[in-house]
Scaffold this active site. Structure first.
Site, short mmCIF file in Angstrom:
data_model
loop_
_atom_site.label_atom_id
_atom_site.label_comp_id
_atom_site.label_asym_id
_atom_site.label_seq_id
_atom_site.Cartn_x
_atom_site.Cartn_y
_atom_site.Cartn_z
N ASN A 1 15.21 10.61 -15.78
CA ASN A 1 14.15 9.91 -16.52
C ASN A 1 14.09 8.45 -16.10
O ASN A 1 13.01 7.88 -15.95
CB ASN A 1 14.37 10.04 -18.03
N HIS B 1 13.74 13.19 -26.69
CA HIS B 1 14.47 14.39 -27.09
C HIS B 1 13.72 15.61 -26.57
O HIS B 1 12.49 15.69 -26.71
CB HIS B 1 14.60 14.45 -28.61
N ASN C 1 13.84 6.68 -27.92
CA ASN C 1 14.64 7.82 -27.43
C ASN C 1 13.71 8.94 -26.98
O ASN C 1 12.58 9.05 -27.45
CB ASN C 1 15.56 8.32 -28.55
C1 GAR Z 1 16.70 14.67 -21.01
O1 GAR Z 1 16.25 16.00 -20.95
C2 GAR Z 1 16.64 14.16 -22.42
O2 GAR Z 1 15.57 14.68 -23.16
C3 GAR Z 1 17.95 14.65 -22.97
O3 GAR Z 1 18.88 14.43 -21.92
C4 GAR Z 1 18.21 14.58 -20.68
C5 GAR Z 1 18.54 13.38 -19.81
O4 GAR Z 1 18.23 13.63 -18.48
N1 GAR Z 1 18.30 13.89 -24.14
C6 GAR Z 1 18.89 14.43 -25.21
O5 GAR Z 1 19.20 15.59 -25.28
C7 GAR Z 1 19.17 13.43 -26.32
N2 GAR Z 1 19.25 14.11 -27.60
P1 GAR Z 1 18.33 12.46 -17.40
O6 GAR Z 1 19.72 11.83 -17.52
O7 GAR Z 1 18.16 13.15 -16.07
O8 GAR Z 1 17.24 11.46 -17.68
#
Ligand code: GAR
Length: 209
Positions: free
Chosen positions: A17, A111, A109
């Site tokens: 992200n 999610h 955030n």
């Molecule tokens: C994402 O899918 C985000 O939605 C999730 O972690 C991933 C991070 O990916 N977040 C959660 O589950 C928080 N509750 P990334 O490190 O490749 O951006």
């Protein structure tokens, strides 16, 4: 908000992200600058990605610190970098009430579910287990509860009959990569007002992608 909004990113993981946010900044679609990236693991992909883009990045070691103490160190980094907005990308620790208060209304955030459904860990498996036909991703302001604050933007993702954990996760994360930069742009440009639980925008409309 200042002419160029300064973003501080906090991550626990991979950093995809973050990469998409950085690409949106680079291409001029997101009127912001990522000022600092912080992670609670020394080998977090987010730190490597940040450094590849020439951005200040720090591993903040949680050992020996309680939650408030740790968040105090995070806050020092964020203040030193002069950030306007705190952006969590896969940050898996619960923030202390002190941190939430200090950055209230400017901590965001993402999610991987359509909140209020499937808060907490492994929202992909929760969606499969429940048998929903539609899940998605939510970008929201952070409050004292986990995966709970006022919602900025949501994007639905269809659950297919043959979906596995991996295939559903991949499609939701594809949606996230477009949705997070877009939600940040909307938040920065859209003159947001929080009315109860609702975030309303007096400025620009969100672009549907
Ligand atoms: C994402 O899918 C985000 O939605 C999730 O972690 C991933 C991070 O990916 N977040 C959660 O589950 C928080 N509750 P990334 O490190 O490749 O951006």
């Amino acid at each position: 908000m200042a002419l160029t909004t300064r973003i501080g990113v906090i991550s626990s993981g991979r950093g995809e992200n973050l990469r998409h946010i950085l690409e949106s900044v680079r291409s001029g679609r997101l009127p912001a600058e990522v000022a600092v990236v912080l992670a609670d693991h020394p080998d977090a992909g987010a730190l490597r990605i940040a450094r590849d883009y020439g951005i200040e990045a720090h591993f903040v070691d949680p050992s020996g610190l309680d939650r408030a103490g740790y968040d105090g160190v995070l806050a020092e980094h964020l203040d030193r970098a002069g950030v306007d907005l705190v952006v969590l990308t896969g940050y898996m620790r619960v923030l202390s009430p002190e941190f939430v208060r200090r950055f209230r209304g400017r901590t965001i955030n993402i999610h991987p579910a359509l909140l209020p459904a499937f808060r907490g860990l492994d929202a992909f498996q929760q969606a499969l287990d429940y048998g929903v036909k539609v899940t998605g991703t939510t970008i929201h302001l952070v409050d004292e509860d986990v995966d709970h604050g006022p919602i900025i933007h949501q994007v639905p993702v269809e659950v297919r009959d043959d979906d596995t954990h991996e295939s559903l996760k991949a499609r939701i994360q594809e949606a996230e990569f477009r949705a997070y930069p877009e939600a940040l742009r909307l938040f920065i440009e859209g003159r947001p007002k929080v009315v109860g639980r609702r975030v309303v925008f007096e400025g620009r409309e969100v672009e549907r992608s």
